[in-house]
Design a protein around this motif. Sequence first.
Motif, PDB file in Angstrom:
ATOM      1  N   UNK A  60       0.815  -1.212   0.000  1.00 18.44           N
ATOM      2  CA  UNK A  60       0.000   0.000   0.000  1.00 18.44           C
ATOM      3  C   UNK A  60       0.850   1.264   0.000  1.00 18.44           C
ATOM      4  N   UNK A  61       2.173   1.085   0.188  1.00 23.01           N
ATOM      5  CA  UNK A  61       3.132   2.190   0.151  1.00 23.01           C
ATOM      6  C   UNK A  61       2.760   3.303   1.131  1.00 23.01           C
ATOM      7  N   UNK A  62       2.422   2.887   2.337  1.00 21.57           N
ATOM      8  CA  UNK A  62       2.074   3.862   3.360  1.00 21.57           C
ATOM      9  C   UNK A  62       1.515   3.177   4.583  1.00 21.57           C
ATOM     10  N   UNK A  63       1.019   3.967   5.506  1.00 20.03           N
ATOM     11  CA  UNK A  63       0.440   3.448   6.743  1.00 20.03           C
ATOM     12  C   UNK A  63      -1.037   3.811   6.807  1.00 20.03           C
ATOM     13  N   UNK A  64      -1.921   2.903   6.378  1.00 22.25           N
ATOM     14  CA  UNK A  64      -3.357   3.195   6.443  1.00 22.25           C
ATOM     15  C   UNK A  64      -3.822   3.540   7.850  1.00 22.25           C
ATOM     16  N   UNK A  65      -3.259   2.862   8.845  1.00 22.35           N
ATOM     17  CA  UNK A  65      -3.703   3.067  10.222  1.00 22.35           C
ATOM     18  C   UNK A  65      -3.373   4.476  10.711  1.00 22.35           C
ATOM     19  N   UNK A  66      -2.141   4.917  10.489  1.00 20.23           N
ATOM     20  CA  UNK A  66      -1.787   6.276  10.897  1.00 20.23           C
ATOM     21  C   UNK A  66      -2.573   7.307  10.090  1.00 20.23           C
ATOM     22  N   UNK A  67      -2.768   7.040   8.798  1.00 22.62           N
ATOM     23  CA  UNK A  67      -3.528   7.975   7.961  1.00 22.62           C
ATOM     24  C   UNK A  67      -4.961   8.139   8.448  1.00 22.62           C
ATOM     25  N   UNK A  68      -5.625   7.028   8.744  1.00 24.94           N
ATOM     26  CA  UNK A  68      -7.041   7.106   9.109  1.00 24.94           C
ATOM     27  C   UNK A  68      -7.205   7.683  10.513  1.00 24.94           C
ATOM     28  N   UNK A  69      -6.259   7.410  11.405  1.00 29.75           N
ATOM     29  CA  UNK A  69      -6.359   7.997  12.742  1.00 29.75           C
ATOM     30  C   UNK A  69      -6.150   9.509  12.678  1.00 29.75           C
ATOM     31  N   UNK A  70      -5.247   9.941  11.831  1.00 30.57           N
ATOM     32  CA  UNK A  70      -5.040  11.390  11.656  1.00 30.57           C
ATOM     33  C   UNK A  70      -6.309  12.040  11.102  1.00 30.57           C
ATOM     34  N   UNK A  71      -6.989  11.348  10.183  1.00 30.11           N
ATOM     35  CA  UNK A  71      -8.264  11.851   9.662  1.00 30.11           C
ATOM     36  C   UNK A  71      -9.291  11.986  10.783  1.00 30.11           C
ATOM     37  N   UNK A  72      -9.336  10.996  11.661  1.00 32.84           N
ATOM     38  CA  UNK A  72     -10.302  11.039  12.766  1.00 32.84           C
ATOM     39  C   UNK A  72     -10.009  12.217  13.700  1.00 32.84           C
ATOM     40  N   UNK A  73      -8.743  12.411  14.039  1.00 32.89           N
ATOM     41  CA  UNK A  73      -8.378  13.536  14.905  1.00 32.89           C
ATOM     42  C   UNK A  73      -8.733  14.864  14.247  1.00 32.89           C
ATOM     43  N   UNK A  74      -8.558  14.940  12.946  1.00 36.48           N
ATOM     44  CA  UNK A  74      -8.932  16.144  12.203  1.00 36.48           C
ATOM     45  C   UNK A  74     -10.429  16.400  12.321  1.00 36.48           C
ATOM     46  N   UNK A  75     -11.227  15.355  12.156  1.00 42.51           N
ATOM     47  CA  UNK A  75     -12.679  15.500  12.260  1.00 42.51           C
ATOM     48  C   UNK A  75     -13.097  15.968  13.651  1.00 42.51           C
ATOM     49  N   UNK A  76     -12.368  15.517  14.676  1.00 43.45           N
ATOM     50  CA  UNK A  76     -12.689  15.870  16.059  1.00 43.45           C
ATOM     51  C   UNK A  76     -12.037  17.175  16.506  1.00 43.45           C
ATOM     52  N   UNK A  77     -11.211  17.778  15.635  1.00 47.30           N
ATOM     53  CA  UNK A  77     -10.486  19.015  15.960  1.00 47.30           C
ATOM     54  C   UNK A  77      -9.579  18.818  17.169  1.00 47.30           C
ATOM     55  N   UNK A  78      -8.859  17.684  17.172  1.00 47.14           N
ATOM     56  CA  UNK A  78      -7.976  17.342  18.281  1.00 47.14           C
ATOM     57  C   UNK A  78      -6.543  17.163  17.801  1.00 47.14           C
ATOM     58  N   UNK A  79      -5.602  17.325  18.729  1.00 45.70           N
ATOM     59  CA  UNK A  79      -4.221  16.932  18.477  1.00 45.70           C
ATOM     60  C   UNK A  79      -4.196  15.439  18.142  1.00 45.70           C
ATOM     61  N   UNK A  80      -3.287  15.059  17.266  1.00 42.63           N
ATOM     62  CA  UNK A  80      -3.139  13.649  16.894  1.00 42.63           C
ATOM     63  C   UNK A  80      -1.892  13.085  17.570  1.00 42.63           C
ATOM     64  N   UNK A  81      -2.091  12.159  18.508  1.00 37.47           N
ATOM     65  CA  UNK A  81      -0.980  11.550  19.248  1.00 37.47           C
ATOM     66  C   UNK A  81      -0.820  10.087  18.845  1.00 37.47           C
ATOM     67  N   UNK A  82       0.397   9.721  18.476  1.00 35.66           N
ATOM     68  CA  UNK A  82       0.699   8.358  18.049  1.00 35.66           C
ATOM     69  C   UNK A  82       1.963   7.882  18.754  1.00 35.66           C
ATOM     70  N   UNK A  83       1.935   6.642  19.232  1.00 37.80           N
ATOM     71  CA  UNK A  83       3.134   6.000  19.768  1.00 37.80           C
ATOM     72  C   UNK A  83       3.596   4.958  18.764  1.00 37.80           C
ATOM     73  N   UNK A  84       4.806   5.129  18.253  1.00 34.00           N
ATOM     74  CA  UNK A  84       5.399   4.138  17.363  1.00 34.00           C
ATOM     75  C   UNK A  84       6.328   3.252  18.188  1.00 34.00           C
ATOM     76  N   UNK A  85       5.937   1.991  18.336  1.00 37.89           N
ATOM     77  CA  UNK A  85       6.708   1.052  19.157  1.00 37.89           C
ATOM     78  C   UNK A  85       7.877   0.493  18.349  1.00 37.89           C
ATOM     79  N   UNK A  86       9.069   0.580  18.919  1.00 44.13           N
ATOM     80  CA  UNK A  86      10.266   0.109  18.234  1.00 44.13           C
ATOM     81  C   UNK A  86      11.105  -0.732  19.185  1.00 44.13           C
ATOM     82  N   UNK A  87      12.120  -1.387  18.638  1.00 45.00           N
ATOM     83  CA  UNK A  87      12.893  -2.340  19.427  1.00 45.00           C
ATOM     84  C   UNK A  87      13.704  -1.665  20.525  1.00 45.00           C
ATOM     85  N   UNK A  88      14.362  -0.548  20.191  1.00 47.04           N
ATOM     86  CA  UNK A  88      15.246   0.087  21.172  1.00 47.04           C
ATOM     87  C   UNK A  88      14.492   1.047  22.082  1.00 47.04           C
TER      88      UNK A  88
END
Length: 234
Positions: free
Chosen positions: A64-92
Amino acid sequence: MIEKVFRPRLDDVERISYGKAARRRGTGSSLVCHRLNQNERKLFDLAKQADYLTVRGTGYRRRRKGSPLENIFRQRCDALEEICCIIEKKADCDTVLIDFSTLRVKNDQAFMKDIVENVLEAKYSGLQPDIQCGSKVSDGSDERDILSKIDSMPPVDWEAVKKNAIWGVDYRLITVDCDRETAKAIVADVMKRSKSFDLSMYQQRERIEISEDDDNTDIVPSGEEEDPIDWDDI
């Protein structure tokens, strides 16, 4: 004069997350991945309850050459007029992304400084937050303090903010690298603090409303095979 800005409706965010066409023109795009697979749907439902999204890595899907999950959550935050907070879990260590673009204000620096001063510096002074605007990622060579970096950020592209769906608006990020428990605490504190923001002080605006009878040219793929999330970047 009240200035109008483009915002999606929540029902359309849900529709494009299932690969359906939005009723409102311009919400989705065939060039931006929005449709979630089953695993992403579970994470999206959890994010709705928590007010922030947690993904493994960047949630990138190779086909899909992207992150559907991050994209759609950002859309939801936009609709709600809220800051968009995301935690990207990584190994280190994990990365907290605090995106102010979803506020759609002419000048977001006051809100960014508010979060830095009242959350990050007040409670997490041992961390080193950074900023990211659009696709420009800090290379670590700028050793100024975070407030000085915010002062020197490029201005908000107001024309894009007024007219474009959020996928056509540059990110306005504060980023923080930290351990997982700290990341969860940060996003909880950020969301709590952001509830007190008065957006009307920085922008007189109302939503652009388009009739549901308008033709919808959004084309969201619905028949392609779902890919497993690619975690090669972890």
